[in-house]
Design a protein around this motif. Structure first.
Motif, PDB file in Angstrom:
ATOM      1  N   VAL A 211      16.429 -45.593   3.171  1.00  0.00           N
ATOM      2  CA  VAL A 211      15.942 -45.071   1.903  1.00  0.00           C
ATOM      3  C   VAL A 211      17.107 -44.329   1.256  1.00  0.00           C
ATOM      4  CG1 VAL A 211      14.336 -43.469   0.792  1.00  0.00           C
ATOM      5  CG2 VAL A 211      13.545 -44.921   2.664  1.00  0.00           C
ATOM      6  N   VAL A 212      17.535 -44.775   0.077  1.00  0.00           N
ATOM      7  CA  VAL A 212      18.706 -44.183  -0.575  1.00  0.00           C
ATOM      8  C   VAL A 212      18.358 -43.361  -1.814  1.00  0.00           C
ATOM      9  CG1 VAL A 212      20.335 -45.864   0.354  1.00  0.00           C
ATOM     10  CG2 VAL A 212      19.195 -46.322  -1.824  1.00  0.00           C
ATOM     11  N   ALA A 213      17.133 -43.480  -2.317  1.00  0.00           N
ATOM     12  CA  ALA A 213      16.698 -42.681  -3.461  1.00  0.00           C
ATOM     13  C   ALA A 213      15.179 -42.612  -3.450  1.00  0.00           C
ATOM     14  CB  ALA A 213      17.202 -43.283  -4.770  1.00  0.00           C
ATOM     15  N   THR A 214      14.645 -41.504  -3.934  1.00  0.00           N
ATOM     16  CA  THR A 214      13.198 -41.326  -3.938  1.00  0.00           C
ATOM     17  C   THR A 214      12.784 -40.324  -5.003  1.00  0.00           C
ATOM     18  OG1 THR A 214      11.268 -40.859  -2.539  1.00  0.00           O
ATOM     19  CG2 THR A 214      13.218 -39.491  -2.185  1.00  0.00           C
ATOM     20  N   LEU A 215      11.522 -40.365  -5.362  1.00  0.00           N
ATOM     21  CA  LEU A 215      10.888 -39.345  -6.188  1.00  0.00           C
ATOM     22  C   LEU A 215       9.386 -39.445  -5.972  1.00  0.00           C
ATOM     23  CD1 LEU A 215       9.441 -40.881  -8.759  1.00  0.00           C
ATOM     24  CD2 LEU A 215      11.692 -40.738  -9.760  1.00  0.00           C
ATOM     25  N   ARG A 216       8.655 -38.478  -6.512  1.00  0.00           N
ATOM     26  CA  ARG A 216       7.193 -38.571  -6.416  1.00  0.00           C
ATOM     27  C   ARG A 216       6.563 -38.301  -7.763  1.00  0.00           C
ATOM     28  NH1 ARG A 216       5.353 -33.274  -2.887  1.00  0.00           N
ATOM     29  NH2 ARG A 216       5.779 -31.754  -4.505  1.00  0.00           N
ATOM     30  N   ILE A 217       5.371 -38.866  -7.909  1.00  0.00           N
ATOM     31  CA  ILE A 217       4.547 -38.678  -9.105  1.00  0.00           C
ATOM     32  C   ILE A 217       3.272 -37.953  -8.672  1.00  0.00           C
ATOM     33  CG2 ILE A 217       3.153 -39.837 -10.854  1.00  0.00           C
ATOM     34  CD1 ILE A 217       5.118 -42.201 -10.681  1.00  0.00           C
ATOM     35  N   LEU A 218       2.912 -36.931  -9.444  1.00  0.00           N
ATOM     36  CA  LEU A 218       1.674 -36.189  -9.205  1.00  0.00           C
ATOM     37  C   LEU A 218       0.868 -36.144 -10.497  1.00  0.00           C
ATOM     38  CD1 LEU A 218       3.189 -33.089  -7.360  1.00  0.00           C
ATOM     39  CD2 LEU A 218       2.059 -35.055  -6.296  1.00  0.00           C
ATOM     40  N   ARG A 219      -0.405 -35.885 -10.344  1.00  0.00           N
ATOM     41  CA  ARG A 219      -1.281 -35.680 -11.506  1.00  0.00           C
ATOM     42  C   ARG A 219      -1.708 -34.223 -11.494  1.00  0.00           C
ATOM     43  NH1 ARG A 219      -5.308 -38.433 -14.878  1.00  0.00           N
ATOM     44  NH2 ARG A 219      -5.981 -36.706 -16.184  1.00  0.00           N
ATOM     45  N   ASP A 220      -1.223 -33.450 -12.462  1.00  0.00           N
ATOM     46  CA  ASP A 220      -1.660 -32.071 -12.643  1.00  0.00           C
ATOM     47  C   ASP A 220      -2.823 -32.077 -13.630  1.00  0.00           C
ATOM     48  OD1 ASP A 220       0.261 -31.093 -10.903  1.00  0.00           O
ATOM     49  OD2 ASP A 220       1.630 -30.427 -12.472  1.00  0.00           O
ATOM     50  N   ASP A 221      -3.406 -30.924 -13.895  1.00  0.00           N
ATOM     51  CA  ASP A 221      -4.551 -30.869 -14.798  1.00  0.00           C
ATOM     52  C   ASP A 221      -4.221 -31.371 -16.201  1.00  0.00           C
ATOM     53  OD1 ASP A 221      -6.207 -29.896 -12.819  1.00  0.00           O
ATOM     54  OD2 ASP A 221      -5.847 -27.791 -13.326  1.00  0.00           O
ATOM     55  N   ALA A 222      -3.105 -30.934 -16.755  1.00  0.00           N
ATOM     56  CA  ALA A 222      -2.803 -31.249 -18.147  1.00  0.00           C
ATOM     57  C   ALA A 222      -1.592 -32.158 -18.330  1.00  0.00           C
ATOM     58  CB  ALA A 222      -2.575 -29.951 -18.920  1.00  0.00           C
ATOM     59  N   ALA A 223      -1.043 -32.670 -17.244  1.00  0.00           N
ATOM     60  CA  ALA A 223       0.156 -33.513 -17.343  1.00  0.00           C
ATOM     61  C   ALA A 223       0.336 -34.331 -16.080  1.00  0.00           C
ATOM     62  CB  ALA A 223       1.396 -32.643 -17.565  1.00  0.00           C
ATOM     63  N   MET A 224       1.039 -35.426 -16.230  1.00  0.00           N
ATOM     64  CA  MET A 224       1.578 -36.117 -15.064  1.00  0.00           C
ATOM     65  C   MET A 224       2.832 -35.336 -14.694  1.00  0.00           C
ATOM     66  SD  MET A 224      -0.499 -38.550 -14.420  1.00  0.00           S
ATOM     67  CE  MET A 224       0.404 -39.526 -13.209  1.00  0.00           C
ATOM     68  N   ARG A 225       3.281 -35.441 -13.450  1.00  0.00           N
ATOM     69  CA  ARG A 225       4.435 -34.662 -13.010  1.00  0.00           C
ATOM     70  C   ARG A 225       5.343 -35.533 -12.155  1.00  0.00           C
ATOM     71  NH1 ARG A 225       6.293 -29.786 -12.930  1.00  0.00           N
ATOM     72  NH2 ARG A 225       4.470 -29.001 -14.028  1.00  0.00           N
ATOM     73  N   ILE A 226       6.626 -35.488 -12.450  1.00  0.00           N
ATOM     74  CA  ILE A 226       7.643 -36.158 -11.639  1.00  0.00           C
ATOM     75  C   ILE A 226       8.424 -35.081 -10.914  1.00  0.00           C
ATOM     76  CG2 ILE A 226       9.735 -37.571 -11.672  1.00  0.00           C
ATOM     77  CD1 ILE A 226       8.603 -38.929 -14.212  1.00  0.00           C
ATOM     78  N   GLY A 227       8.683 -35.305  -9.647  1.00  0.00           N
ATOM     79  CA  GLY A 227       9.443 -34.322  -8.885  1.00  0.00           C
ATOM     80  C   GLY A 227      10.078 -34.933  -7.658  1.00  0.00           C
ATOM     81  N   ARG A 228      10.768 -34.060  -6.921  1.00  0.00           N
ATOM     82  CA  ARG A 228      11.426 -34.449  -5.670  1.00  0.00           C
ATOM     83  C   ARG A 228      12.364 -35.654  -5.873  1.00  0.00           C
ATOM     84  NH1 ARG A 228       9.045 -30.024  -4.519  1.00  0.00           N
ATOM     85  NH2 ARG A 228       8.319 -29.633  -2.392  1.00  0.00           N
ATOM     86  N   VAL A 229      13.101 -35.650  -6.984  1.00  0.00           N
ATOM     87  CA  VAL A 229      14.058 -36.716  -7.268  1.00  0.00           C
ATOM     88  C   VAL A 229      15.282 -36.478  -6.391  1.00  0.00           C
ATOM     89  CG1 VAL A 229      15.422 -37.860  -9.049  1.00  0.00           C
ATOM     90  CG2 VAL A 229      13.216 -36.820  -9.647  1.00  0.00           C
ATOM     91  N   ALA A 230      15.559 -37.405  -5.490  1.00  0.00           N
ATOM     92  CA  ALA A 230      16.667 -37.225  -4.542  1.00  0.00           C
ATOM     93  C   ALA A 230      17.376 -38.549  -4.299  1.00  0.00           C
ATOM     94  CB  ALA A 230      16.150 -36.670  -3.224  1.00  0.00           C
ATOM     95  N   THR A 231      18.691 -38.471  -4.191  1.00  0.00           N
ATOM     96  CA  THR A 231      19.512 -39.637  -3.870  1.00  0.00           C
ATOM     97  C   THR A 231      20.433 -39.270  -2.722  1.00  0.00           C
ATOM     98  OG1 THR A 231      19.500 -40.310  -6.190  1.00  0.00           O
ATOM     99  CG2 THR A 231      21.169 -41.314  -4.789  1.00  0.00           C
ATOM    100  N   ALA A 232      20.549 -40.162  -1.761  1.00  0.00           N
ATOM    101  CA  ALA A 232      21.468 -39.949  -0.640  1.00  0.00           C
ATOM    102  C   ALA A 232      22.884 -39.801  -1.184  1.00  0.00           C
ATOM    103  CB  ALA A 232      21.390 -41.119   0.332  1.00  0.00           C
ATOM    104  N   GLU A 233      23.644 -38.905  -0.589  1.00  0.00           N
ATOM    105  CA  GLU A 233      25.017 -38.662  -1.053  1.00  0.00           C
ATOM    106  C   GLU A 233      25.819 -39.962  -1.117  1.00  0.00           C
ATOM    107  OE1 GLU A 233      28.618 -35.488  -0.275  1.00  0.00           O
ATOM    108  OE2 GLU A 233      27.125 -35.787   1.295  1.00  0.00           O
ATOM    109  N   SER A 234      25.641 -40.827  -0.137  1.00  0.00           N
ATOM    110  CA  SER A 234      26.399 -42.081  -0.071  1.00  0.00           C
ATOM    111  C   SER A 234      26.005 -43.077  -1.164  1.00  0.00           C
ATOM    112  CB  SER A 234      26.194 -42.737   1.292  1.00  0.00           C
ATOM    113  OG  SER A 234      24.830 -43.084   1.467  1.00  0.00           O
ATOM    114  N   ALA A 235      24.867 -42.838  -1.842  1.00  0.00           N
ATOM    115  CA  ALA A 235      24.372 -43.781  -2.850  1.00  0.00           C
ATOM    116  C   ALA A 235      24.460 -43.232  -4.271  1.00  0.00           C
ATOM    117  CB  ALA A 235      22.938 -44.174  -2.529  1.00  0.00           C
TER     118      ALA A 235
END
Length: 150
Positions: free
Chosen positions: A59-83
Motif C-alpha cells: 500500500v503506497v497511498a491511502t485516505l479515508r472518507i467519512l460522513r459527518d452530520d453536515a458534510a462529507m469528510r476526507i482525511g488520513r491522506v498519506a503516501t509512503a515516502e518511497s512513493a
C-alpha cells in the motif's frame, strides 16, 4: 498500473487493512512524531470508506472518507515516502471528491489540512474555512469544498 481501490473496513482483506494502517502510523505517528491514537474508531463508522493504491503488493497511498452530520469528510491522506512525487495522493483525492459527490451531492466536503498543505488542497478547490489550530503539535486549518451548483 493498478488503479485505486475503495472499500469499507469490513470488506478489506486483513493483510491489506494491516498495510493501510501501518502506512498511516508510519507517516502520522512515526515520521511526523505525533503520538496520538491513529486507530481512532472512525474507520468503522457506518458509511466510512478507505481508498488506497497498491504497488507491487504494498500500500503506497491511502485516505479515508467519512460522513459527518453536515458534510462529507476526507482525511488520513498519506503516501509512503518511497512513493511521493508520483501523483498518487492527488489521484486518490480526485477519486475521493468524486465519491463524496456521488454519495452526498448536496453536502460540502470538509478536511483538516496541515497548514503547509493548504495550497496543495487548494488545487482541488478546497478553501480555508476557519482559523488555524494545533493538533498533536502540528499546525492545521479547516478547509471546505462547497457544493457544486446544479
Amino acid at each position: 498500473m493498478p488503479e485505486f481501490r475503495r472499500a469499507a473496513v469490513s470488506e478489506i482483506d486483513p493483510l491489506t487493512l494491516y498495510r493501510i494502517l501501518w502506512l498511516r502510523v508510519s507517516v502520522f505517528v512515526v515520521e511526523q512524531k505525533a503520538a496520538y491514537p491513529e486507530v481512532d474508531g472512525r474507520d468503522i463508522e457506518p458509511g466510512a470508506e478507505l481508498l488506497w493504491r497498491e504497488e507491487a503488493g504494498a500500500v503506497v497511498a491511502t485516505l479515508r472518507i467519512l460522513r459527518d452530520d453536515a458534510a462529507m469528510r476526507i482525511g488520513r491522506v498519506a503516501t509512503a515516502e518511497s512513493a511521493r512525487g508520483r501523483g498518487y495522493a492527488a489521484e486518490l483525492m480526485r477519486a475521493a471528491i468524486a465519491r463524496c459527490r456521488e454519495r452526498s451531492p448536496g453536502l460540502p466536503i470538509a478536511l483538516d489540512a496541515q497548514t503547509q498543505l493548504e495550497h496543495w488542497y487548494g488545487r482541488f478547490g478546497f478553501l480555508r474555512s476557519g482559523g488555524p489550530y494545533e493538533e498533536d503539535g502540528i499546525p492545521h486549518i479547516p478547509m471546505t469544498l462547497e457544493v457544486q451548483p446544479q
